[in-house]
Motif scaffolding. Structure first.
Motif, mmCIF file in Angstrom:
data_model
loop_
_atom_site.group_PDB
_atom_site.id
_atom_site.type_symbol
_atom_site.label_atom_id
_atom_site.label_comp_id
_atom_site.label_asym_id
_atom_site.label_seq_id
_atom_site.Cartn_x
_atom_site.Cartn_y
_atom_site.Cartn_z
ATOM 1 N N ALA A 114 0.831 -1.204 0.000
ATOM 2 C CA ALA A 114 0.000 0.000 0.000
ATOM 3 C C ALA A 114 0.869 1.258 0.000
ATOM 4 N N LEU A 115 1.942 1.238 0.773
ATOM 5 C CA LEU A 115 2.835 2.396 0.818
ATOM 6 C C LEU A 115 3.580 2.584 -0.507
ATOM 7 N N ILE A 116 4.013 1.495 -1.120
ATOM 8 C CA ILE A 116 4.700 1.588 -2.411
ATOM 9 C C ILE A 116 3.748 2.131 -3.463
ATOM 10 N N LYS A 117 2.504 1.684 -3.433
ATOM 11 C CA LYS A 117 1.513 2.211 -4.378
ATOM 12 C C LYS A 117 1.321 3.707 -4.152
ATOM 13 N N ARG A 118 1.242 4.100 -2.901
ATOM 14 C CA ARG A 118 1.074 5.525 -2.572
ATOM 15 C C ARG A 118 2.260 6.343 -3.087
ATOM 16 N N LEU A 119 3.476 5.821 -2.912
ATOM 17 C CA LEU A 119 4.655 6.510 -3.430
ATOM 18 C C LEU A 119 4.592 6.643 -4.951
ATOM 19 N N SER A 120 4.158 5.582 -5.614
ATOM 20 C CA SER A 120 4.120 5.607 -7.078
ATOM 21 C C SER A 120 3.092 6.589 -7.617
ATOM 22 N N GLU A 121 2.108 6.915 -6.808
ATOM 23 C CA GLU A 121 1.051 7.844 -7.227
ATOM 24 C C GLU A 121 1.286 9.270 -6.728
ATOM 25 N N ALA A 122 2.388 9.488 -6.010
ATOM 26 C CA ALA A 122 2.654 10.798 -5.403
ATOM 27 C C ALA A 122 2.876 11.857 -6.469
#
Length: 162
Positions: free
Chosen positions: A139-147
């Motif tokens: 979930a955190l990696i996805k959030r980073l990728s969408e930042a």
């Protein structure tokens, strides 16, 4: 508030470790899910055609951010392998669409099954707490990728010590 040198170093070390881990994971995933020996470019084209349907060479080149000549070479090899076929464009007789053949669809299914099999086996080695941690990390990696970065200069400075 500015970061202390120790905090900055820790963040840089985290970035380095994250990039290394993601890179290793992706390489392993590609290896395990490549029973037919296709290149990464060929795999991406098959995936695009599966998801988006028939496309022109130019459409696929734009989607993959490559030159049309490079995409043409990739499509020519996939066509030789019998994984894609040419079709007439429904509204523009000058254009040609590329679509997956039945063999292309089977190749995609085989790759997906191989990836799933490897991931299931690898994740079965983890205990329930580790799997929960992995889901949180995903979930955190996805959030980073969408930042979205507000500061355009910050985009060029990640990981270069600035």
């Amino acid at each position: 508030m500015t970061a202390t040198p120790a905090a900055s170093l820790s963040l840089e070390a985290t970035i380095s470790e994250l990039a290394l881990a993601i890179g290793q994971f992706l390489r392993r995933l590609r290896t395990e899910s490549n029973p037919d020996g296709l290149t990464w470019s060929q795999t991406m084209v098959l995936s695009r055609l599966e998801k988006a349907g028939p496309k022109t060479t130019a459409d696929l080149a734009r989607m993959e951010s490559v030159k049309p000549q490079s995409m043409g070479a990739t499509l020519a090899e996939l066509e030789r392998e019998g994984l894609v076929e040419r079709r007439s464009h429904p509204t523009d007789g000058r254009q040609v669409l590329f679509a997956l053949t039945d063999d292309g669809i089977q190749a995609r299914r085989k790759r997906s099954a191989a990836k799933q099999k490897w991931l299931l086996a690898a994740m079965a080695e983890l205990d329930s707490e580790q799997r929960r941690t992995l889901m949180s990390a995903a979930a955190l990696i996805k959030r980073l990728s969408e930042a979205e970065l507000d500061d355009p200069q910050a985009r060029g400075h990640a990981g270069n010590g600035a």
